[in-house]
Write a protein that holds these residues in place. Structure first.
Motif, PDB file in Angstrom:
ATOM      1  N   ASP A  52       0.899  -1.246   0.114  1.00 33.94           N
ATOM      2  CA  ASP A  52       0.148   0.019   0.019  1.00 33.94           C
ATOM      3  C   ASP A  52       0.884   1.271  -0.022  1.00 33.94           C
ATOM      4  OD1 ASP A  52      -2.159   1.520   0.090  1.00 33.94           O
ATOM      5  OD2 ASP A  52      -2.638   1.144   2.145  1.00 33.94           O
ATOM      6  N   PRO A  53       1.385   1.616  -1.346  1.00 32.41           N
ATOM      7  CA  PRO A  53       2.509   2.688  -1.237  1.00 32.41           C
ATOM      8  C   PRO A  53       1.874   3.959  -1.282  1.00 32.41           C
ATOM      9  CG  PRO A  53       1.982   1.775  -3.478  1.00 32.41           C
ATOM     10  CD  PRO A  53       1.443   0.887  -2.550  1.00 32.41           C
ATOM     11  N   GLY A  54       2.736   5.072  -0.485  1.00 31.26           N
ATOM     12  CA  GLY A  54       2.261   6.536  -0.350  1.00 31.26           C
ATOM     13  C   GLY A  54       1.585   6.646   0.811  1.00 31.26           C
ATOM     14  N   ASP A  55       0.714   7.824   0.846  1.00 29.53           N
ATOM     15  CA  ASP A  55       0.280   8.059   2.265  1.00 29.53           C
ATOM     16  C   ASP A  55      -0.944   7.095   2.739  1.00 29.53           C
ATOM     17  OD1 ASP A  55       1.990  10.258   2.370  1.00 29.53           O
ATOM     18  OD2 ASP A  55       0.322  11.739   1.941  1.00 29.53           O
ATOM     19  N   SER A  56      -1.087   6.784   3.737  1.00 27.26           N
ATOM     20  CA  SER A  56      -2.250   5.870   4.278  1.00 27.26           C
ATOM     21  C   SER A  56      -3.414   6.661   4.502  1.00 27.26           C
ATOM     22  CB  SER A  56      -1.779   5.456   5.688  1.00 27.26           C
ATOM     23  OG  SER A  56      -1.948   6.506   6.565  1.00 27.26           O
ATOM     24  N   LYS A  57      -4.480   6.006   4.437  1.00 25.60           N
ATOM     25  CA  LYS A  57      -5.793   6.328   4.750  1.00 25.60           C
ATOM     26  C   LYS A  57      -5.804   7.517   5.669  1.00 25.60           C
ATOM     27  CE  LYS A  57     -10.883   4.946   4.442  1.00 25.60           C
ATOM     28  NZ  LYS A  57     -11.542   3.900   4.613  1.00 25.60           N
ATOM     29  N   ALA A  59      -6.637  11.428   5.393  1.00 26.30           N
ATOM     30  CA  ALA A  59      -7.742  12.399   5.992  1.00 26.30           C
ATOM     31  C   ALA A  59      -7.174  13.673   6.801  1.00 26.30           C
ATOM     32  CB  ALA A  59      -8.380  11.345   6.714  1.00 26.30           C
ATOM     33  N   ALA A  60      -5.970  13.307   7.318  1.00 26.96           N
ATOM     34  CA  ALA A  60      -5.435  14.411   8.090  1.00 26.96           C
ATOM     35  C   ALA A  60      -4.890  15.598   7.140  1.00 26.96           C
ATOM     36  CB  ALA A  60      -4.005  13.926   8.903  1.00 26.96           C
ATOM     37  N   ARG A  61      -4.117  15.129   5.933  1.00 29.62           N
ATOM     38  CA  ARG A  61      -3.978  16.130   5.125  1.00 29.62           C
ATOM     39  C   ARG A  61      -5.071  17.026   4.565  1.00 29.62           C
ATOM     40  NH1 ARG A  61       0.572  16.222   1.988  1.00 29.62           N
ATOM     41  NH2 ARG A  61       1.123  14.342   2.604  1.00 29.62           N
ATOM     42  N   GLN A  62      -6.045  16.329   4.224  1.00 31.58           N
ATOM     43  CA  GLN A  62      -7.329  16.868   3.538  1.00 31.58           C
ATOM     44  C   GLN A  62      -7.897  17.838   4.915  1.00 31.58           C
ATOM     45  OE1 GLN A  62     -10.238  14.107   2.478  1.00 31.58           O
ATOM     46  NE2 GLN A  62     -10.712  15.598   0.705  1.00 31.58           N
ATOM     47  N   SER A  63      -8.029  17.236   6.078  1.00 30.04           N
ATOM     48  CA  SER A  63      -8.542  18.286   6.991  1.00 30.04           C
ATOM     49  C   SER A  63      -7.614  19.546   7.227  1.00 30.04           C
ATOM     50  CB  SER A  63      -8.619  17.680   8.421  1.00 30.04           C
ATOM     51  OG  SER A  63      -8.993  18.239   9.455  1.00 30.04           O
ATOM     52  N   PHE A  64      -6.285  19.428   7.281  1.00 30.13           N
ATOM     53  CA  PHE A  64      -5.579  20.912   7.337  1.00 30.13           C
ATOM     54  C   PHE A  64      -5.615  21.496   6.219  1.00 30.13           C
ATOM     55  CE2 PHE A  64      -1.389  22.798   6.340  1.00 30.13           C
ATOM     56  CZ  PHE A  64      -1.471  23.454   7.615  1.00 30.13           C
ATOM     57  N   GLY A  66      -1.388  14.274  -4.220  1.00 29.91           N
ATOM     58  CA  GLY A  66      -2.163  14.157  -2.820  1.00 29.91           C
ATOM     59  C   GLY A  66      -3.617  13.995  -3.043  1.00 29.91           C
ATOM     60  N   GLU A  67      -4.346  14.747  -2.093  1.00 27.30           N
ATOM     61  CA  GLU A  67      -5.924  14.778  -2.076  1.00 27.30           C
ATOM     62  C   GLU A  67      -6.376  15.987  -3.004  1.00 27.30           C
ATOM     63  OE1 GLU A  67      -7.295  17.536   0.116  1.00 27.30           O
ATOM     64  OE2 GLU A  67      -5.323  17.695  -0.539  1.00 27.30           O
ATOM     65  N   GLY A  68      -5.583  16.429  -4.011  1.00 24.86           N
ATOM     66  CA  GLY A  68      -5.630  17.132  -4.924  1.00 24.86           C
ATOM     67  C   GLY A  68      -6.220  18.763  -4.484  1.00 24.86           C
ATOM     68  N   TYR A  69      -5.517  19.028  -3.377  1.00 26.09           N
ATOM     69  CA  TYR A  69      -6.069  20.406  -2.865  1.00 26.09           C
ATOM     70  C   TYR A  69      -5.366  21.470  -3.918  1.00 26.09           C
ATOM     71  CZ  TYR A  69      -5.743  24.806  -0.264  1.00 26.09           C
ATOM     72  OH  TYR A  69      -5.813  26.160   0.387  1.00 26.09           O
ATOM     73  N   GLY A  78      -4.174  14.475 -12.230  1.00 29.11           N
ATOM     74  CA  GLY A  78      -3.393  14.494 -11.188  1.00 29.11           C
ATOM     75  C   GLY A  78      -2.943  13.171 -10.792  1.00 29.11           C
ATOM     76  N   LEU A  79      -1.819  13.126 -10.446  1.00 25.85           N
ATOM     77  CA  LEU A  79      -1.109  11.506 -10.357  1.00 25.85           C
ATOM     78  C   LEU A  79      -0.657  11.381  -8.864  1.00 25.85           C
ATOM     79  CD1 LEU A  79       0.595   9.330 -12.533  1.00 25.85           C
ATOM     80  CD2 LEU A  79       1.979  10.043 -10.535  1.00 25.85           C
ATOM     81  N   ASP A  80      -0.878  10.376  -8.138  1.00 19.78           N
ATOM     82  CA  ASP A  80      -0.185  10.182  -6.887  1.00 19.78           C
ATOM     83  C   ASP A  80      -0.176   8.466  -6.819  1.00 19.78           C
ATOM     84  OD1 ASP A  80       0.307  11.903  -4.186  1.00 19.78           O
ATOM     85  OD2 ASP A  80      -0.092   9.933  -3.940  1.00 19.78           O
ATOM     86  N   ILE A  81       0.873   8.213  -5.998  1.00 19.17           N
ATOM     87  CA  ILE A  81       1.282   6.979  -5.682  1.00 19.17           C
ATOM     88  C   ILE A  81       0.119   6.172  -4.695  1.00 19.17           C
ATOM     89  CG2 ILE A  81       3.066   6.767  -3.885  1.00 19.17           C
ATOM     90  CD1 ILE A  81       4.641   4.832  -5.710  1.00 19.17           C
ATOM     91  N   SER A  82      -0.385   6.887  -3.943  1.00 19.52           N
ATOM     92  CA  SER A  82      -1.315   6.622  -2.784  1.00 19.52           C
ATOM     93  C   SER A  82      -2.760   6.652  -3.375  1.00 19.52           C
ATOM     94  CB  SER A  82      -1.136   7.731  -1.588  1.00 19.52           C
ATOM     95  OG  SER A  82      -2.163   7.238  -0.859  1.00 19.52           O
ATOM     96  N   LYS A  83      -3.370   5.263  -3.486  1.00 21.70           N
ATOM     97  CA  LYS A  83      -4.648   5.084  -3.843  1.00 21.70           C
ATOM     98  C   LYS A  83      -5.735   6.128  -2.742  1.00 21.70           C
ATOM     99  CE  LYS A  83      -5.624   0.766  -1.535  1.00 21.70           C
ATOM    100  NZ  LYS A  83      -5.922  -0.612  -1.732  1.00 21.70           N
ATOM    101  N   TRP A  84      -5.237   6.128  -1.526  1.00 17.92           N
ATOM    102  CA  TRP A  84      -6.069   6.621  -0.834  1.00 17.92           C
ATOM    103  C   TRP A  84      -6.354   8.129  -1.147  1.00 17.92           C
ATOM    104  CZ3 TRP A  84      -8.946   3.229   1.524  1.00 17.92           C
ATOM    105  CH2 TRP A  84      -8.255   1.845   1.664  1.00 17.92           C
ATOM    106  N   ALA A  85      -5.010   8.901  -1.578  1.00 21.25           N
ATOM    107  CA  ALA A  85      -4.879  10.273  -2.011  1.00 21.25           C
ATOM    108  C   ALA A  85      -5.773  10.143  -3.040  1.00 21.25           C
ATOM    109  CB  ALA A  85      -3.505  10.564  -1.979  1.00 21.25           C
TER     110      ALA A  85
END
Length: 284
Positions: free
Chosen positions: A51-56, A60-65, A99-102, A122-129
């Motif tokens: 599960d590469p990249g940022d975890s779920k 969520a923390a990044r998005q909230s911030f 990331g999560e697209g901000y 937009g491309l990221d290695i984290s599927k969660w992002a």
């Protein structure tokens, strides 16, 4: 623009064609679209972990911030520093490590309001992002993939953004059009200095990255964005910490000290560098 166009199979680099809810190449490799519209172009053999990249939780923390817009001045700095000749209708932009697209979401909205419509990928290695990003903005082509092997044909983009990411310059050069532009956004010497002083017993000297230049690129401009912002809850502080490398690097004592904070005033110190792809000269 129709999304998920002009992409390449990550296994054999053949062009991908869209068939309803999937992308297929001529050799039969098939990639199904997720419910929210993104596509995973990171084959198992290209993953370094399950599960590469940022975890779920990290996403969520990044998005909230980020949704509090503490980094919105970075968006404004990106747009104000963007070379004007390359900020026109129809340009093709990749956010490599989105990331999560901000940032890509904000840039698209501001330009749309200015009557400038661009193609955004937009491309990221984290599927969660990417899953989070695909819920934020439906007008972007969102891909799970790696900067080390971009699933796109040569000269696919006019501009590549690498914002606090991991640049792979040879791939960026390949994927950029002739005279295409690359933006690197990175932390400056005083970025989050107040937090770092709590986390670490001493602060290492700042070492600028790529100070000797970048192969296949020439530096067009360099600028800084410096401002202050405040976080007024432990939740916000932890959300910020979890989206930085410091969450892994800091000592136990440092992290425990940060847990005692209820508020903190912080410095944002951001470096922006625009590069232009250098044309290779054929001596044949």
């Amino acid at each position: 623009m129709t999304t998920l166009e002009n992409l390449s199979c990550p296994i054999d680099s053949a062009p991908l064609s869209r068939y309803e809810r999937s992308l297929k190449c001529e050799h039969g490799h098939t990639y199904d679209l997720a419910k929210t519209g993104y596509v995973n172009l990171l084959p198992v053999q290209n993953k370094r972990s399950k599960d590469p990249g940022d975890s779920k939780d990290m996403v969520a923390a990044r998005q909230s911030f980020l949704n509090q817009d503490c980094y919105f001045p970075v968006v404004e700095a990106i747009l104000s520093s963007w070379p004007k000749k390359a900020l026109v209708d129809g340009i093709r932009v990749l956010d490599a490590g989105c990331g999560e697209g901000y940032y890509l979401g904000k840039i698209g909205k501001i330009l749309h309001d200015q009557k400038i419509n661009i193609e955004r990928v937009g491309l990221d290695i984290s599927k969660w992002a990417v899953a989070a990003a695909s819920k934020r903005d439906k007008s972007v082509s969102w891909l799970v993939g790696s900067n080390a092997s971009l699933p796109v044909p040569d000269e696919r983009f006019d501009v590549i953004l690498c914002l606090f990411g991991f640049p792979i310059f040879c791939e960026f050069s390949r994927a950029l059009s002739k005279s295409g532009l690359l933006l690197l956004v990175e932390s400056g010497p005083d970025h989050l200095i107040e937090l770092r002083k709590i986390l670490y017993p001493s602060i290492h000297d700042y070492k600028p990255t790529h100070s000797d230049g970048v192969a296949n690129f020439e530096l067009l401009s360099e600028s800084s964005e410096n401002y202050s912002f405040a976080l007024n809850s432990q939740v916000d502080i932890q959300n910020l910490l979890s989206m930085t490398p410091h969450i892994h690097k800091a000592s136990y004592d440092g992290r425990e000290a940060v847990k005692q904070l209820e508020s903190i005033s912080l410095t944002a110190d951001i470096k922006l560098r625009w590069y232009q792809k250098i044309e290779e000269v054929n001596h044949a």
